[in-house]
Design an enzyme around this catalytic site. Structure first.
Site: not given
Length: 753
Positions: A97, A51
């Site tokens: 998200h 990430h």
């Protein structure tokens, strides 16, 4: 908490639980020349996560064109910025998200909105709009309805409270997203073109402040969680909790502080929290930073350095001030009633050094944490058989009117008012065109220019043909900006893919990004920001590769804003582009086959450029009354949407067909002409006096064009010389289109169902 010793971390391989591999841990040991302690291991685990480090994607992202005369700030900062003209810059970015929203849909979506908001005002920009792109499973399942309802509520709950309109978006429903929904949030802001603030920690001795909410234990290892293969196995504590009212105060305080000119650098504490903000700010300045963690405001007793550095508690910023201007920051945050603490200083030794209770608890090179994270050249392999190519067309087809009703009622096509009625779309009174347009249009303070915004993607096309599908995603976004009257400027993106450790997934990623790059170059829309989200799979099933494109464009004058609904009866309808009748990749064929079928639709990038340039020119010549592109559902759905939006009918003449076709051939021809999703096609509403000029301009530009009908009446009619393919009241189609989502969502959405 008694933290494990360095020897125990290695011997018991505790680093694996943080997401580090054996090879990565061994590399850290070799570079440090010693074993890292518990805190240091945590720092590496989050900053070397997929990430944060983009270790599987970085080599491909370098392909993207990122420069151009319109680019003021490209990738590498908190957001990209483009020159809008008149001394105005537009800051924008999109992020995912996904995994948090699969576990806690309300907070996952809300904190996604809050996080992207902070990325924008961190640049010194005043946020003016939100957009979102959503993917869910089928609404026949109660759990999907629960996720969908709460994600939408979370987006609205945060955006409405901070007083920023949500003006555009998309929502797609497909079984491949059943266990791994996609929630991509985009924010756009306005700033003086020469007024950018960057996330840099420069100036030896300058003080470092943490401002905003107190640090808690929520969100610890959120970055690692976002890189996990199956988020359903992770603890809910990895999902952050947001407070939009606090976020609003933080935004106003930060913008006021930036306006003083005393801010050296500022960054949101997003993924990896205090770790990423401090290390990345130091890295951008080629310097170091020293933090005293005893000074960090916390909301829970007994928090350890490890927890403080990895917490992803929301509504927090890291600010580097000019030395001697500390009181300026303290006074502004006191005025807004927000916590502020001086927790460190900028150094020039290139190290991130952490102190707690008089002890140095971490001391590592910034470059090793940030710049020397591993970059993988993952194996790439095309699938043994291309998906969809072996799917045969059915022998019989439903009646065209039946198929049209089914497509208009499909949640991916149907009216999205059930979603955007939960959003404040007009707060601040700048929204000129809101949700439901081909692109949103906003007035921008200080100029007569207007801002066009959209986000688009089609995972089905990319699944069938990654390179072509990637290019088509960029082209569709640009086409929507052009249909609204704009000139595309640049893109942000959110690249949602499966497990990068699978060669076929990396093939999808490599090909899709190559196609995107080709389209960006052809359309002059450089990439200025973005996000990669890998490991979007659950229970061993990967999602469709889903690159989502967020695009901004400029409309030079109010006169050029173009609606996407019929405006007046007795106007001509002109179709620009090839009258394709292939069903490759179409939603129509997918609904019949139960899976994506064929290839992605045929696509010619040069033809797309010619089409967009032509429509842009015709709008500025005043020859276009309304415009709407052909996309999901094909030409029939495009015509239906134009009719429903305008509250009037249309009579359309399909091309004459061969007289000797069999019944099955005639059905296939009708289905193809009505429901083909071939791109590079736009329906224009044109005044009768302008038809000849429009057709002549199209011929000159090399764009196929034909007047296919006339507006008016109360029915959508598509006819050939011998029969009507479609002849149905617009009101009936409108009811199907507008009731589809509300009817499905009236079914209970009990949590945990």
């Amino acid at each position: 908490m008694v933290e494990p010793k360095a020897e125990q971390i290695r011997n018991e391989r505790l680093y694996r639980g943080m997401g580090l591999t054996d090879a990565e841990y061994d590399c850290i040991v070799a570079q440090l020349g010693r074993l890292p302690n518990w805190v240091e291991t945590g720092l590496f685990s989050v900053l070397w996560s997929e990430h944060c480090s983009y270790k599987s994607s970085r080599r491909y992202l370098k392909r993207f064109p990122t420069n151009g005369p319109q680019v003021l700030q490209g990738p590498g900062e908190n957001a990209g910025v483009v020159d809008f003209g008149d001394g105005i810059g537009i800051a924008f970015k999109m992020e995912s998200h996904n995994h948090p929203s699969a576990i806690e849909p309300y907070q996952g979506a809300a904190t996604g909105v809050g996080g992207i908001l902070r990325d924008i005002f961190t640049m010194g920009a005043r946020p003016i709009a939100f957009l979102n792109s959503l993917r869910f499973g089928t609404l026949d399942e109660a759990h999907t309805r629960y996720l969908f309802a709460n994600v939408v509520a979370g987006i609205g709950g945060y955006g409405n409270c901070v007083g920023i309109p949500t003006v555009a978006g998309e929502a797609v429903f497909d079984e491949v997203y059943r266990d791994n929904p996609l929630v991509n949030a985009m924010c756009v802001g306005v700033l003086p073109a020469d007024g950018m603030v960057r996330g840099t920690a420069s100036g030896v001795g300058n003080p470092v402040f943490v401002v905003g909410a107190r640090t808690g234990r929520d969100g610890i290892h959120g970055a690692t969680f976002a890189s996990a293969e199956d988020p359903h196995e992770k603890e809910r504590s990895a999902v952050q909790v947001g407070d939009p009212f606090f976020g609003k105060l933080l935004m106003e305080a930060c913008l006021e502080l930036i306006a003083t000119g005393a801010v050296v650098g500022i960054q949101d504490m997003g993924a990896a929290g205090l770790t990423s903000s401090s290390a990345e700010m130091a890295s951008r300045a080629d310097g170091g930073i020293e933090l005293y963690l005893d000074a960090v405001p916390v909301r829970e007793d007994g928090m350890t350095p490890y927890e403080m550095m990895l917490s992803e508690s929301q509504e927090r910023m890291l600010v580097v001030m000019e030395r001697g201007k500390e009181a300026v920051a303290e006074a502004i945050f006191a005025k807004w009633g927000l916590p502020i603490a001086n927790i460190g200083r900028v150094t020039d030794d290139g190290r991130l050094r952490l102190w707690f209770r008089g002890e140095c608890v971490a001391d590592v090179p910034v470059s090793l944490l940030v710049d020397e994270a591993p970059v993988y050249d993952r194996p790439v392999a095309a699938p043994a058989a291309l998906p969809g190519r072996e799917v045969a067309l059915p022998e019989t087809f439903p009646a065209p009117e039946t198929a049209l009703r089914e497509l208009l009622g499909h949640p991916s096509v149907a009216d999205k008012r059930w979603i955007y009625r939960q959003y404040d779309t007009t707060v601040k009174a700048a929204t000129r065109v809101g949700p439901g347009g081909d692109a949103a249009v906003l007035r921008v303070p200080g100029t007569n220019r207007l801002l066009a915004l959209c986000c688009d993607g089609n995972g089905r096309y990319v699944y069938l043909n990654p390179r072509k599908g990637g290019a088509m995603a960029v082209a569709e976004a640009a086409r929507n900006i052009v249909c609204a009257g704009g000139q595309p400027l640049a893109i942000t993106n959110c690249l949602n893919f499966g497990n990068p450790e699978k060669p076929e997934i990396m093939y999808q990623f490599a090909e899709a990004t190559a196609g995107m790059s080709e389209a960006c170059l052809a359309l002059n829309t450089p990439v200025v920001s973005g996000n990669v989200s890998f490991y979007n799979e659950s229970r061993s099933a990967d999602i469709h590769p889903t690159p989502v494109i967020g695009m901004v464009g400029v409309i030079e004058d109010e006169r050029y804003v173009t609606p996407n609904a019929f405006q007046q009866a007795d106007h001509a309808v002109v179709l620009l582009g090839v009258e394709d009748d292939s069903l490759d990749g179409s939603l129509y064929w997918k609904t019949l086959a139960g899976q994506p079928a064929g290839d992605a639709p045929a696509f010619d990038l040069a033809a797309e450029v010619n089409l967009q340039n032509l429509v842009h020119r015709l709008i500025r010549e005043g020859r276009v009354v309304s415009a709407h592109d052909v996309s999901d559902g094909g030409l029939a759905v495009t015509l239906a949407e134009l009719c429903i939006g305008g509250g009037m009918g249309v009579v359309v003449e399909a091309p004459a067909g061969a007289a000797d076709l069999s019944a099955s051939q005639a059905s296939l021809r009708a289905a193809g002409w009505l429901f083909s999703e071939a791109p590079s096609r736009i329906c224009l509403e044109v005044r009768p006096t302008d038809v000849a000029e429009v057709l002549a301009a199209a011929a000159e530009a090399g764009v196929p064009a034909r007047q296919i009908g006339w507006t008016g009446g109360s029915r959508l009619v598509v006819r050939t010389t011998c029969e009507d393919w479609v002849n149905v009241p617009v009101a009936e189609l409108a009811q199907v289109y507008q009731d589809a989502l509300p009817n499905r969502m009236q079914v209970p959405v009990t949590p945990g169902a």
